[in-house]
Design a protein around this motif. Structure first.
Motif, PDB file in Angstrom:
ATOM      1  N   ARG A  75      -0.377  -4.473  -6.479  1.00 18.78           N
ATOM      2  CA  ARG A  75      -0.211  -3.026  -6.326  1.00 18.78           C
ATOM      3  C   ARG A  75      -1.559  -2.312  -6.201  1.00 18.78           C
ATOM      4  O   ARG A  75      -1.705  -1.395  -5.385  1.00 18.78           O
ATOM      5  CB  ARG A  75       0.579  -2.469  -7.509  1.00 18.78           C
ATOM      6  CG  ARG A  75       2.011  -2.953  -7.598  1.00 18.78           C
ATOM      7  CD  ARG A  75       2.813  -2.600  -6.362  1.00 18.78           C
ATOM      8  NE  ARG A  75       4.218  -2.977  -6.515  1.00 18.78           N
ATOM      9  CZ  ARG A  75       5.108  -2.938  -5.555  1.00 18.78           C
ATOM     10  NH1 ARG A  75       4.757  -2.544  -4.337  1.00 18.78           N
ATOM     11  NH2 ARG A  75       6.362  -3.291  -5.762  1.00 18.78           N
ATOM     12  N   LEU A  76      -2.534  -2.723  -6.990  1.00 20.88           N
ATOM     13  CA  LEU A  76      -3.843  -2.087  -6.893  1.00 20.88           C
ATOM     14  C   LEU A  76      -4.499  -2.365  -5.543  1.00 20.88           C
ATOM     15  O   LEU A  76      -5.152  -1.481  -4.966  1.00 20.88           O
ATOM     16  CB  LEU A  76      -4.747  -2.579  -8.030  1.00 20.88           C
ATOM     17  CG  LEU A  76      -4.312  -2.159  -9.439  1.00 20.88           C
ATOM     18  CD1 LEU A  76      -5.170  -2.862 -10.487  1.00 20.88           C
ATOM     19  CD2 LEU A  76      -4.400  -0.644  -9.619  1.00 20.88           C
ATOM     20  N   TYR A 135      -2.925  -0.076  -3.114  1.00 21.63           N
ATOM     21  CA  TYR A 135      -3.472   1.275  -3.256  1.00 21.63           C
ATOM     22  C   TYR A 135      -4.792   1.404  -2.496  1.00 21.63           C
ATOM     23  O   TYR A 135      -5.016   2.364  -1.743  1.00 21.63           O
ATOM     24  CB  TYR A 135      -3.686   1.583  -4.745  1.00 21.63           C
ATOM     25  CG  TYR A 135      -4.199   2.977  -5.003  1.00 21.63           C
ATOM     26  CD1 TYR A 135      -3.316   4.020  -5.228  1.00 21.63           C
ATOM     27  CD2 TYR A 135      -5.564   3.260  -5.011  1.00 21.63           C
ATOM     28  CE1 TYR A 135      -3.776   5.316  -5.460  1.00 21.63           C
ATOM     29  CE2 TYR A 135      -6.035   4.537  -5.228  1.00 21.63           C
ATOM     30  CZ  TYR A 135      -5.131   5.557  -5.450  1.00 21.63           C
ATOM     31  OH  TYR A 135      -5.595   6.830  -5.659  1.00 21.63           O
ATOM     32  N   LEU A 170      -0.664   7.248  -7.502  1.00 21.47           N
ATOM     33  CA  LEU A 170      -0.519   5.996  -8.244  1.00 21.47           C
ATOM     34  C   LEU A 170       0.399   6.233  -9.441  1.00 21.47           C
ATOM     35  O   LEU A 170       0.164   7.135 -10.247  1.00 21.47           O
ATOM     36  CB  LEU A 170      -1.879   5.491  -8.728  1.00 21.47           C
ATOM     37  CG  LEU A 170      -1.865   4.187  -9.517  1.00 21.47           C
ATOM     38  CD1 LEU A 170      -1.339   3.025  -8.673  1.00 21.47           C
ATOM     39  CD2 LEU A 170      -3.262   3.860 -10.047  1.00 21.47           C
ATOM     40  N   ILE A 228      -8.975   2.981 -12.164  1.00 24.53           N
ATOM     41  CA  ILE A 228      -8.185   4.083 -11.611  1.00 24.53           C
ATOM     42  C   ILE A 228      -8.748   5.454 -11.976  1.00 24.53           C
ATOM     43  O   ILE A 228      -8.121   6.479 -11.687  1.00 24.53           O
ATOM     44  CB  ILE A 228      -6.714   3.991 -12.075  1.00 24.53           C
ATOM     45  CG1 ILE A 228      -6.608   4.173 -13.588  1.00 24.53           C
ATOM     46  CG2 ILE A 228      -6.119   2.654 -11.647  1.00 24.53           C
ATOM     47  CD1 ILE A 228      -5.167   4.179 -14.096  1.00 24.53           C
ATOM     48  N   CYS A 271      -8.897   8.059  -9.082  1.00 25.37           N
ATOM     49  CA  CYS A 271      -7.707   8.337  -8.279  1.00 25.37           C
ATOM     50  C   CYS A 271      -7.371   9.828  -8.345  1.00 25.37           C
ATOM     51  O   CYS A 271      -7.501  10.459  -9.395  1.00 25.37           O
ATOM     52  CB  CYS A 271      -6.522   7.522  -8.785  1.00 25.37           C
ATOM     53  SG  CYS A 271      -6.729   5.737  -8.662  1.00 25.37           S
ATOM     54  N   VAL A 318      -2.620  10.234 -10.949  1.00 21.00           N
ATOM     55  CA  VAL A 318      -2.040   9.067 -11.611  1.00 21.00           C
ATOM     56  C   VAL A 318      -0.943   9.571 -12.544  1.00 21.00           C
ATOM     57  O   VAL A 318      -1.178  10.483 -13.347  1.00 21.00           O
ATOM     58  CB  VAL A 318      -3.077   8.275 -12.426  1.00 21.00           C
ATOM     59  CG1 VAL A 318      -2.431   7.047 -13.053  1.00 21.00           C
ATOM     60  CG2 VAL A 318      -4.260   7.881 -11.562  1.00 21.00           C
TER      61      VAL A 318
END
Length: 400
Positions: A325-326, A329, A342, A363, A366, A369
């Protein structure tokens, strides 16, 4: 990109709920079963028109209600778009964008892009090939929404072709293969010839559309691989390298080339599918099911020299799924020149302190989130921001 506002009506456990959001970190705190995951599921549905928890829309409509509504205000580059989705069990869903009705709900795809990690993602590592195929195809659509139509067309072709193989199997199985035929065999032979001609037509369709999908998957996996290895190393701090290898249903020579990382041009992929279909024609006829195509493929996830499925520990599997998933992203961020939203659903409870802190560092930059947690203390102090309490299917307000 960020979600400024979310409103749901008759969605899952919610008769109605409104949630004002902002850039940065937002944490939804509540015990299991209180409804916090339903809210992030609604955000994910706006982005993908599907749920990460169930295969169809029926469970999304609150028990006793006729339909569910999800509305989200999405801000990108200073401009706001409002998506409204009406989900009706057993009927076609409806969509509006900025109050204008859309002919097809999928026309809202691309307005919001999210990357959502949830406990269900362990199935990416431990589950069936269908989970990993869906991961690739969902990411394709996030990258370029036009792949939703290609994916839908391909699914229809596979369904029609399998129906033909199943219905024609008795006739094709007893068709004459050698020598002449008696007069009483003529009707069977003619019927078989017609079925084979129809099968050739569907083969062409499958190779044309399936070739596009396979080509796109291979390119996607090539782009994702270095990001996956990097993300796994960062979140796990382990020496073993995470990798993903495409396992194709094409004939052996072609499958080996694809597994080695080759990405043939689309026309060549189409030819490889047709060649592979020709090689397994008798097997398909005998079994009454298609054996070649992207719907039969898999992605083999490995840690070092060993496949993750069956060999990785629970912690390694969790880290691998999170790394997928990261990496997604980071790929979307690169493609879009903007951050997707996210969403981390109940992630930190499964991570040790070291992994929690490393994830928080990854993260920190980001744009938005959204985190869910049963216990607020599970979320690292570095991830400060708005915090809401969710209880009995209601959002009771911001808590300190």
């Amino acid at each position: 990109m960020h979600v400024r506002f979310l409103s749901v009506a008759d969605f899952r456990s919610y008769e109605g709920a409104d949630l004002a959001l902002s850039p940065g970190v937002t944490t939804l705190v509540g015990l299991n079963g209180e409804g916090k995951t339903n809210l992030v599921e609604a955000i994910g549905y706006v982005a993908t028109l599907s749920s990460h928890r169930v295969a169809n829309d029926a469970p999304l409509v609150r028990f006793g209600a006729e339909r569910a509504t999800v509305r989200a205000a999405v801000v990108r580059d200073g401009r706001e778009s409002v998506v409204e989705l009406e989900i009706t069990s057993g009927r076609a869903n409806r969509a509006r964008l900025n109050r204008s009705a859309l002919t097809r709900p999928r026309d809202v795809l691309g307005t919001l892009r999210t990357v959502l990690f949830a406990p269900e993602d362990l199935a990416l590592v431990k589950g069936d090939p269908s989970e990993r195929r869906r991961f690739l195809d969902d990411l394709l659509v996030q990258r370029q929404p036009r792949w939703a139509a290609v994916r839908g067309d391909y699914d229809k072709i596979v369904k029609q072709r399998n129906a033909l193989l199943k219905s024609a199997m008795p006739v094709l199985s007893r068709r004459g293969r050698r020598g002449g035929r008696r007069p009483d065999q003529a009707p069977v032979a003619d019927e078989a010839a017609s079925a084979l001609h129809t099968l050739d037509v569907w083969n062409d369709h499958l190779a044309a559309v399936g070739g596009q999908l396979l080509y796109a998957r291979l390119r996607l996996l090539r782009d994702l691989q270095p990001l996956l290895a990097e993300a796994y190393g960062q979140v796990s701090a382990a020496d073993s390298e995470a990798s993903a290898v495409y396992r194709s249903s094409l004939h052996e020579e072609a499958a080996a080339a694809l597994a080695a990382g080759e990405v043939p041009e689309p026309d060549e992929v189409r030819g490889l599918i047709l060649e592979s279909l020709a090689r397994v024609r008798d097997q398909e006829i005998e079994r009454g099911v298609g054996l070649v195509g992207p719907h039969r493929d898999d992605v083999v996830l490995t840690l070092g020299e060993l496949p993750a499925k069956g060999y990785a520990s629970h912690g390694e599997s969790w880290s691998f799924a999170l790394a997928l998933r990261l990496a997604s992203y980071r790929l979307l961020r690169h493609d879009l020149g903007d951050d997707p939203v996210l969403i981390l659903d109940d992630v930190f409870a499964e991570l040790d302190v070291g992994r929690r802190d490393r994830l928080a560092d990854m993260i920190a930059d980001c744009e938005q989130v959204i985190i869910t947690a049963a216990v607020g203390e599970d979320v690292p102090d570095a991830l400060t921001g708005a915090r809401f309490h969710v209880k009995h299917g209601t959002v009771t307000g911001e808590v300190a």
